[in-house]
Scaffold this motif. Structure first.
Motif, short mmCIF file in Angstrom:
data_model
loop_
_atom_site.label_atom_id
_atom_site.label_comp_id
_atom_site.label_asym_id
_atom_site.label_seq_id
_atom_site.Cartn_x
_atom_site.Cartn_y
_atom_site.Cartn_z
N UNK A 23 -25.31 -28.51 -18.37
CA UNK A 23 -25.05 -27.08 -18.28
C UNK A 23 -24.48 -26.60 -16.96
N UNK A 24 -24.25 -27.53 -16.03
CA UNK A 24 -23.70 -27.10 -14.74
C UNK A 24 -22.17 -27.02 -14.76
N UNK A 25 -21.56 -27.56 -15.83
CA UNK A 25 -20.10 -27.47 -15.93
C UNK A 25 -19.67 -26.01 -16.02
N UNK A 26 -18.51 -25.72 -15.43
CA UNK A 26 -18.06 -24.34 -15.30
C UNK A 26 -16.86 -24.05 -16.20
N UNK A 27 -16.89 -22.85 -16.79
CA UNK A 27 -15.79 -22.36 -17.59
C UNK A 27 -15.22 -21.10 -16.95
N UNK A 28 -13.90 -21.01 -16.81
CA UNK A 28 -13.29 -19.77 -16.34
C UNK A 28 -13.29 -18.72 -17.45
#
Length: 293
Positions: free
Chosen positions: A191-196
């Motif tokens: 869940x640490x992955x980032x989405x713009x």
């Protein structure tokens, strides 16, 4: 400018139609259904009946207008084959629109996703991927940009993973839909992955600016939030829906699973500097507070 718009009733498209009409342009919009036609006419657009697969209709729409904004894309993401069909349909439509406008110096703006680059935020200079689940889209957008040398002012606006409005739309909207369906506000990986992300009304402003003034063959980033952690997105979704927030296998998200699991922040520094674009609407996490149980 009289502008031909495809996909004019979607989250982005409805905002684009309103933005164009509110800034002195007129709109001819593609409509596949009676409901879409009624919505577009109510917004103040003229309607051209047909679907994205009707290539002669697309050519006619482009020929009648001073510029094109191509936003339409299939809505069936249930399987890899369904996603591939949507990409193939969009590719044929872009090719038809581009060929119709060659030699006219008229603008055509299309959309894609922001690319992902390991270890950093992607920029407008990074190429689109041409392999993987959405590689075909990268190839078709690149082909349209390459027509800039043939008397066509073709540009691409790269949209982030979530284009939102009133808590709906984009990857975050798909997370919310999955949560309602499964009873869990899930996210892949840690869940640490980032989405713009970007608000649809801010994206619409950028699409208009690009149509009006961007140079041929250029790409721009409609990014307001450089990267929100997926776990933070799921946390808001879970709280608003009253559901537990948990890690789930990426396979649970179908063909988008591998993309959902990627860390993929994106920058819009060049876009803001060069075009004077400044997002003013709510961020994704604030907008998700509008989700209704």
């Amino acid at each position: 400018m009289h502008v031909f718009v495809t996909g004019g009733t979607g989250t982005i498209g409805s905002a684009v139609v309103a933005e164009l009409l509110g800034n002195g342009h007129t709109v001819l919009a593609l409509a596949r259904s009676d409901g879409s036609a009624q919505a577009l006419e109510s917004a103040g657009a003229k309607v051209l009946r047909g679907g994205l697969a009707d290539l002669d209709v697309l050519r006619s729409g482009a020929a009648q207008c001073d510029g094109v904004i191509s936003l339409a894309f299939g809505r069936d993401y249930s399987s890899p084959d369904a996603l591939a069909r949507a990409i193939t349909e969009e590719s044929a439509a872009l090719a038809a629109l581009g060929q119709e406008l060659i030699g006219t110096d008229r603008p055509i703006v299309t959309v894609s996703g922001t690319p992902w680059v390991p270890g950093r935020a992607s920029t407008e200079d990074d190429p689109l991927p041409t392999d993987g689940p959405v590689g075909g889209r990268g190839r078709s957008v690149t082909a349209l940009l390459d027509l800039a040398s043939n008397g066509l002012r073709s540009m691409a606006v790269r949209m982030p993973r979530t284009v939102h409005n009133e808590g709906q739309g984009g990857f975050a909207g798909l997370l919310a839909d999955a949560a309602r369906r499964t009873g869990v506000a899930g996210y892949p990986g840690d869940g640490t992955q980032r989405w713009p992300a970007v608000h649809a009304l801010d994206a619409a402003v950028l699409l208009r600016l690009v149509l009006e003034s961007a140079p041929a063959g250029t790409s721009w980033h409609a990014v307001a939030d450089e990267g929100d952690a997926v776990r933070d997105i799921a946390t808001v979704v879970g709280r608003r829906l009253g559901l537990p927030v948990e890690e789930v296998p990426q396979e649970a998200f179908g063909p988008f699973g591998p993309i959902f699991a990627m860390d993929q922040p994106a920058s819009s520094a060049h876009t803001r500097s060069a075009l004077g674009w400044q997002p003013t609407h709510p961020s994704l996490l604030d907008d998700l507070e509008n989700i209704q149980p």
